[in-house]
Scaffold this motif. Structure first.
Motif, PDB file in Angstrom:
ATOM      1  N   GLY A 114      28.106  59.768  44.849  1.00 18.79           N
ATOM      2  CA  GLY A 114      28.600  58.896  43.796  1.00 18.79           C
ATOM      3  C   GLY A 114      28.440  57.438  44.158  1.00 18.79           C
ATOM      4  O   GLY A 114      28.130  57.079  45.304  1.00 18.79           O
ATOM      5  N   ILE A 115      28.660  56.567  43.162  1.00 12.50           N
ATOM      6  CA  ILE A 115      28.598  55.120  43.349  1.00 12.50           C
ATOM      7  C   ILE A 115      29.776  54.501  42.613  1.00 12.50           C
ATOM      8  O   ILE A 115      30.022  54.806  41.447  1.00 12.50           O
ATOM      9  N   LYS A 116      30.477  53.627  43.293  1.00 12.80           N
ATOM     10  CA  LYS A 116      31.553  52.865  42.685  1.00 12.80           C
ATOM     11  C   LYS A 116      31.130  51.401  42.639  1.00 12.80           C
ATOM     12  O   LYS A 116      30.733  50.828  43.657  1.00 12.80           O
ATOM     13  N   VAL A 117      31.199  50.802  41.444  1.00 16.58           N
ATOM     14  CA  VAL A 117      30.843  49.398  41.261  1.00 16.58           C
ATOM     15  C   VAL A 117      32.116  48.626  40.942  1.00 16.58           C
ATOM     16  O   VAL A 117      32.785  48.912  39.945  1.00 16.58           O
ATOM     17  N   VAL A 118      32.459  47.671  41.790  1.00 12.87           N
ATOM     18  CA  VAL A 118      33.631  46.819  41.590  1.00 12.87           C
ATOM     19  C   VAL A 118      33.127  45.439  41.196  1.00 12.87           C
ATOM     20  O   VAL A 118      32.516  44.736  42.005  1.00 12.87           O
ATOM     21  N   ARG A 119      33.371  45.051  39.946  1.00 14.05           N
ATOM     22  CA  ARG A 119      32.917  43.742  39.477  1.00 14.05           C
ATOM     23  C   ARG A 119      33.996  42.700  39.736  1.00 14.05           C
ATOM     24  O   ARG A 119      35.176  42.922  39.470  1.00 14.05           O
ATOM     25  N   GLY A 120      33.575  41.545  40.261  1.00 16.22           N
ATOM     26  CA  GLY A 120      34.560  40.530  40.604  1.00 16.22           C
ATOM     27  C   GLY A 120      35.409  40.994  41.769  1.00 16.22           C
ATOM     28  O   GLY A 120      34.904  41.503  42.766  1.00 16.22           O
ATOM     29  N   ALA A 121      36.719  40.816  41.691  1.00 18.58           N
ATOM     30  CA  ALA A 121      37.715  41.309  42.659  1.00 18.58           C
ATOM     31  C   ALA A 121      37.746  40.527  43.962  1.00 18.58           C
ATOM     32  O   ALA A 121      38.631  40.744  44.779  1.00 18.58           O
ATOM     33  N   GLY A 122      36.783  39.607  44.206  1.00 19.45           N
ATOM     34  CA  GLY A 122      36.875  38.743  45.370  1.00 19.45           C
ATOM     35  C   GLY A 122      36.681  39.442  46.696  1.00 19.45           C
ATOM     36  O   GLY A 122      36.269  40.602  46.767  1.00 19.45           O
ATOM     37  N   ALA A 123      36.966  38.723  47.781  1.00 24.91           N
ATOM     38  CA  ALA A 123      36.745  39.255  49.120  1.00 24.91           C
ATOM     39  C   ALA A 123      37.673  40.431  49.410  1.00 24.91           C
ATOM     40  O   ALA A 123      37.240  41.473  49.890  1.00 24.91           O
ATOM     41  N   GLY A 124      38.982  40.268  49.118  1.00 26.61           N
ATOM     42  CA  GLY A 124      39.924  41.365  49.298  1.00 26.61           C
ATOM     43  C   GLY A 124      39.704  42.119  50.587  1.00 26.61           C
ATOM     44  O   GLY A 124      39.478  41.534  51.645  1.00 26.61           O
ATOM     45  N   PRO A 125      39.743  43.461  50.550  1.00 29.83           N
ATOM     46  CA  PRO A 125      39.485  44.247  51.746  1.00 29.83           C
ATOM     47  C   PRO A 125      37.998  44.402  52.061  1.00 29.83           C
ATOM     48  O   PRO A 125      37.637  44.992  53.065  1.00 29.83           O
ATOM     49  N   TYR A 126      37.127  43.850  51.185  1.00 30.43           N
ATOM     50  CA  TYR A 126      35.679  44.049  51.346  1.00 30.43           C
ATOM     51  C   TYR A 126      35.065  43.025  52.287  1.00 30.43           C
ATOM     52  O   TYR A 126      34.086  43.304  52.964  1.00 30.43           O
ATOM     53  N   GLY A 127      35.573  41.804  52.291  1.00 32.29           N
ATOM     54  CA  GLY A 127      35.068  40.795  53.204  1.00 32.29           C
ATOM     55  C   GLY A 127      33.966  39.947  52.630  1.00 32.29           C
ATOM     56  O   GLY A 127      33.720  39.907  51.422  1.00 32.29           O
ATOM     57  N   ALA A 128      33.259  39.233  53.527  1.00 33.38           N
ATOM     58  CA  ALA A 128      32.224  38.289  53.127  1.00 33.38           C
ATOM     59  C   ALA A 128      31.102  38.999  52.379  1.00 33.38           C
ATOM     60  O   ALA A 128      30.760  40.140  52.664  1.00 33.38           O
TER      61      ALA A 128
END
Length: 665
Positions: A114-128
């Protein structure tokens, strides 16, 4: 007609090496790509195009795009060859450590669940790097196999597969091979200088996974390579790399914390040869031979997940580093290159974050903050005379560093049982890549200079959304505002012919640009999705994105003020229809519309709107095998993908056909 049923087998549960989605993620703009879409497309970036705001820098897909233009961006207000979207595979970044782009041929869809696409949402837990969003790829888990063999027009052939054993030590092996003779992108003024966009690629990866107490340990390693001809005689590229990662994950339970510890390393090397084109396109002349870009990227990340009194929380940190340089020959004179260049450096970014969310009746609240340290060091650019070895330029740049705080918050309310309202605000950032900092490049007669003084891009955004999800239909709609501060932009300095202090001589029909942090980009728009099942055998989906984006070049680039960002369409629409007239047969139609866009930053080169149609039919032979036939760009639309300073257009692929056999178990 009844479809054959598979024999009954014992079920082996293989735990995925990733933490579950945080509950608070539902308050942000999250889209999942249907696995059916993955099966319908040969290339992962083409499957992602079902999300209308997801695109590579240029309009062409990885079927014909140079590696340096394969960066992924979301929301289409500021596409970039480096990409302004973070792409991960079970948490491991897939962006190239030198350039930020993604080698999509090295990620066969058969390897994914599967693929999850998160639009926007900023750095959050994802980082640079998660500036306009995140594309989170999820690797398959569970015993079985998935294989595809296909062939078609333009000399296309592909073989790909994944097989997983299950058991105490779960083994997964994936691989792919693709060859395509390609098409010649120039049509109207084609000459002997023009050549097809040929592609040949392979990839291989293996994963071993086992339970250690309540944790899962996953070791993954592999390699990939792709070779391309760039559409001009003598212009070509080769991108290759190797990677390895080790992940330890324990799932959260009511009685114990969940946690993840992950380390990864990624090596890459790009060879890119460019040429100058004669005014009448009768011949090419070597312009640049970037014969190596040896780069090593590595990183670690950790997270702890827990719950207390109805409050879910996650704390963690991550570090990513890259060390690499471009080695090239340039200044072609009297039948030989006369100058050599070595330019590169190191980049590092490290951050820590704390996130929390809480359900309160129909309400869901989420908030988080993080802080990151970034640095760019060991910058060097040394140019030499190849005949004598004499140094003609030695241009070191002082080290640069800084700290960036970011935060995000969101709220969601359930309405009427199957509806929702939500709102979010966020901030993110992206440090410039080694490629942007240090590597000049040339496409035809157009020259783009590097800039080792670039600083990180920063994005601030807010959005509101609504939607409904019922049994037979669903929809969602989001309105957003994003401000991209200090965007790294290719700023036009002059149009040749002429001599410029930065790059030297620019030929006739050429343009000189330099990467700069040019003011800001403001964008606001709407994006939405809808699906409908009017019959059990029919599924209709539609999605679209409309974005109004403008540049404020400030004092650095006042000529850009009021202009639309390069390669940013205003409107994109995507529609699909699936029909199963009989149990064994599935028919599918895909249509995509993209509005006009500009090739360049000063909006002098316009690329027209484009509509393409794809058709596919799949016939199930047995419970595990099916054959299919597909046609892309059925109307043979002339899709403009580029325009040179002297008005020569490049085009995307013509009408193509392919047939294939898929095996899934």
């Amino acid at each position: 007609m009844a479809v054959d049923q598979p024999p009954a087998v014992a079920t082996l549960v293989v735990q995925a090496p990733r933490l579950p989605d945080a509950p608070g993620e539902a308050a942000f703009s999250v889209v999942r790509v249907d696995p059916v879409v993955l099966q319908a497309r040969e290339r992962l970036d083409e499957a992602l195009a079902s999300v209308p705001a997801a695109s590579l820098f240029r309009r062409t897909s990885s079927q014909g795009a140079n590696p340096t233009t394969q960066g992924m961006s979301l929301r289409a207000f500021a596409p970039s060859g480096a990409g302004r979207t973070l792409v991960t595979l079970d948490g491991v970044p897939q962006n190239d450590p030198f350039g930020g782009w993604v080698i999509w041929t090295g990620l066969p869809s058969e390897d994914l669940s599967g693929i999850k696409v998160v639009r926007g949402a900023g750095a959050g837990p994802y980082g640079a790097g998660a500036l306009t969003g995140v594309v989170a790829l999820e690797e398959r888990s569970g015993a079985g196999y998935d294989a595809d063999v296909s062939a078609g027009s333009l000399g296309f052939r592909r073989l790909a597969g994944a097989a997983e054993t299950g058991g105490p030590v779960d083994l997964l092996v994936t691989g792919s091979y693709e060859h395509d003779d390609g098409w010649t992108p120039v049509r109207e003024r084609r000459g002997a200088a023009d050549d097809p966009l040929k592609l040949e690629s392979w990839s291989f990866a293996a994963r071993a996974q086992a339970d250690i107490g309540r944790a899962v340990a996953s070791l993954r390693a592999g390699a990939f390579e792709e070779r391309r001809d760039a559409g001009l005689v003598g212009a070509n590229s080769r991108a290759r790399g190797q990677f390895a990662s080790l992940t330890l994950v324990a799932q959260p339970t009511p009685d114990a914390l969940g946690w993840r510890l992950q380390g990864w390393v990624r090596g890459s090397d790009l060879r890119n040869r460019s040429v100058a084109v004669a005014a009448d396109r009768s011949f090419t002349t070597p312009a640049n031979d970037q014969y190596r870009t040896p780069t090593i990227g590595w990183g670690v990340n950790a997270a702890v997940r827990g719950e207390a009194g109805g409050f879910d929380w996650e704390a963690g940190g991550d570090l990513r580093a890259a060390d690499g340089e471009s080695r090239e020959h340039f200044r072609y004179m009297s039948g030989a290159f006369t100058r050599g260049r070595v330019a590169g450096g190191r980049t590092l970014v490290a951050g820590a974050y704390l996130e929390g969310d809480r359900h309160d009746g129909p309400w869901l609240f989420s908030a988080g903050a993080r802080v990151d340290y970034w640095s760019s060091s060991d910058a060097h650019r040394v140019e030499t005379d190849l005949a004598t070895g004499a140094v003609t330029l030695n241009d070191p740049t002082p080290d640069r560093h800084g700290a960036l705080p970011t935060a995000r918050l969101a709220a969601r309310r359930e309405v009427g049982g199957d509806g929702f309202l939500r709102a979010a605000a966020y901030a993110g950032f992206r440090p410039p890549t080694l490629n942007e900092l240090h590597r000049p490049f040339r496409v035809g007669n157009d020259i783009t200079e590097s800039n080792p003084t670039l600083k990180p891009e920063r994005l601030y955004g807010a959005e509101i959304g609504a939607g409904q999800e019922a049994r037979a239909a669903g929809w969602s709609l989001t309105g957003f505002f994003n401000r991209l501060q200090d965007p790294v932009t290719n700023v036009t300095i002059g149009v040749g012919p002429g001599t410029f202090p930065i790059a030297g001589f620019v030929p006739a029909g050429g343009t000189l640009r330099q990467r700069q942090n040019a003011g800001r980009i403001d964008a606001w728009g709407l994006e939405g999705e809808a699906h409908w099942h009017p019959l059990e055998t029919v599924t209709l989906t539609a999605s679209g994105a409309w974005t109004h984006a403008r540049v404020d070049g400030g004092s650095a680039a006042p000529q850009l003020t009021g202009k639309r960002p390069a390669q940013a369409p205003t409107l994109t629409l995507v529609g699909t229809a699936d029909w199963r007239p009989v149990p064994r047969l599935t028919l599918r139609a895909d249509v995509r519309y993209e509005g006009a866009r500009f090739e360049d930053d000063i909006n002098s080169r316009r690329l027209g709107k484009a509509t393409t149609l794809g058709l596919q039919a799949r016939w199930r032979l047995t419970s595990i095998a099916e054959v299919y036939a597909a046609a892309d760009n059925v109307s043979d639309a002339a899709v403009q993908t580029g325009q040179t300073a002297d008005g020569v257009y490049s085009y995307g692929p013509p009408r193509t056909f392919r047939v294939g056999l898929s095996l899934r178990h």
